[in-house]
Write an enzyme that holds these catalytic residues in place. Sequence first.
Site, PDB file in Angstrom:
ATOM      1  N   HIS A  75       0.432  -1.132  -0.019  1.00  0.00           N
ATOM      2  CA  HIS A  75       0.072   0.469  -0.145  1.00  0.00           C
ATOM      3  C   HIS A  75       0.587   1.426   0.286  1.00  0.00           C
ATOM      4  O   HIS A  75       1.306   1.252   0.682  1.00  0.00           O
ATOM      5  CB  HIS A  75      -1.015  -0.317   0.916  1.00  0.00           C
ATOM      6  CG  HIS A  75      -2.388   1.016   1.179  1.00  0.00           C
ATOM      7  ND1 HIS A  75      -2.143   2.540   0.642  1.00  0.00           N
ATOM      8  CD2 HIS A  75      -3.294   0.921   1.463  1.00  0.00           C
ATOM      9  CE1 HIS A  75      -3.259   2.923   1.320  1.00  0.00           C
ATOM     10  NE2 HIS A  75      -4.271   2.016   1.000  1.00  0.00           N
TER      11      HIS A  75
ATOM     12  N   GLY B 229       3.861  22.334   9.836  1.00  0.00           N
ATOM     13  CA  GLY B 229       5.585  22.220  10.190  1.00  0.00           C
ATOM     14  C   GLY B 229       6.525  22.371   9.181  1.00  0.00           C
ATOM     15  O   GLY B 229       6.081  23.350   8.402  1.00  0.00           O
TER      16      GLY B 229
ATOM     17  N   PRO C 127      12.455  11.988  10.931  1.00  0.00           N
ATOM     18  CA  PRO C 127      12.876  11.289  10.265  1.00  0.00           C
ATOM     19  C   PRO C 127      13.031   9.741   9.739  1.00  0.00           C
ATOM     20  O   PRO C 127      13.282   9.139   9.094  1.00  0.00           O
ATOM     21  CB  PRO C 127      14.375  10.722  11.180  1.00  0.00           C
ATOM     22  CG  PRO C 127      13.952  11.796  12.259  1.00  0.00           C
ATOM     23  CD  PRO C 127      12.817  12.682  12.141  1.00  0.00           C
TER      24      PRO C 127
ATOM     25  N   GLY D 214       8.061   9.675   8.812  1.00  0.00           N
ATOM     26  CA  GLY D 214       7.616  11.002   7.975  1.00  0.00           C
ATOM     27  C   GLY D 214       6.745  11.687   8.015  1.00  0.00           C
ATOM     28  O   GLY D 214       7.217  12.944   9.296  1.00  0.00           O
TER      29      GLY D 214
END
Length: 303
Positions: A84, A165, A171, A174
């Site tokens: 997916h 953000g 890291p 995601g």
Amino acid sequence: MAKLVECIPNFSTSKEREPQIFQGLVDTANSIPGCTVLDIQSDGDHNRCVFTLVGSPQGIEEAAFRLAQKATETIDMTKHTGQHPRMGATDVIPFVPTMDMTVEECVEMSKRVAARIWEQLGVPAFLYEDSATAPHRVNLASIRKGQFEGMPEKLLQPEWAPDFGERRIHPTAGVVAVGARMPLIAFNVNLDTSDLEIANRIARAVRCSGGGFKYCKAIGVMLHDRNIAQVSMNMTNYEGTPLYYVFEMIRALADRWGVRIIGSELVGLTPAKALVDCAEYYLKLENFDCRRQVMEYHLAGME
């Protein structure tokens, strides 16, 4: 009447591949007051799990954040593989108005949760569907394009700054998409072939972006444990595009390639009317009124 909201967060892990991480998410969901876990689906080939939660706005808002927090702490996307598409440990968090709730209220919930995920977890967040801040962000597939591996470069593009953000991914977790939307049906059709390209061709034909059905998103995936190919779909408006429309089209396209449908599945919950509509179609019911002739609907409408 008490307000109820539904939330269907998707996480990039599965019971089959990472049972301890999966159980941690389950325990977190079950620990939050005002939140009821209606359903949990896990698939090892997709390497993904989908929770269906319902509860008070306050309970569901807290559950969404706490689950994202748990996923951020335990899921490492640098090691994730699966059929997916995905871009984050918590891949997507949709809020769906259920009882005495409006889409607008769900939009505000999505903004608060997205802001909190960035501020407290350091995971950049995009707003999508009815929460989207620009037309090119409405479609989740557009946001997710590039997936986890391509997201660092994507965030540097002028049009792809996160809504909350900085232009850098977490890291290991995601990025995440958070939004409000109307009910969506995750509907998959399994084929009696191990040829993934046949499923891919059928998916391209039935999905909206390929010139198919307006409210259908589709991809081909391989179910390795069964050695069969699957057309995996999200139906974003089951009244605009009923399930039987895509089912019959897939049947016809599969026949062209000499394969058959061997089964279908629903991931998570679905509105009853979507299935009643299929029954009406396949049984060729005349002058049918589901509100009057289906007992549960009739009883629910009684004073």
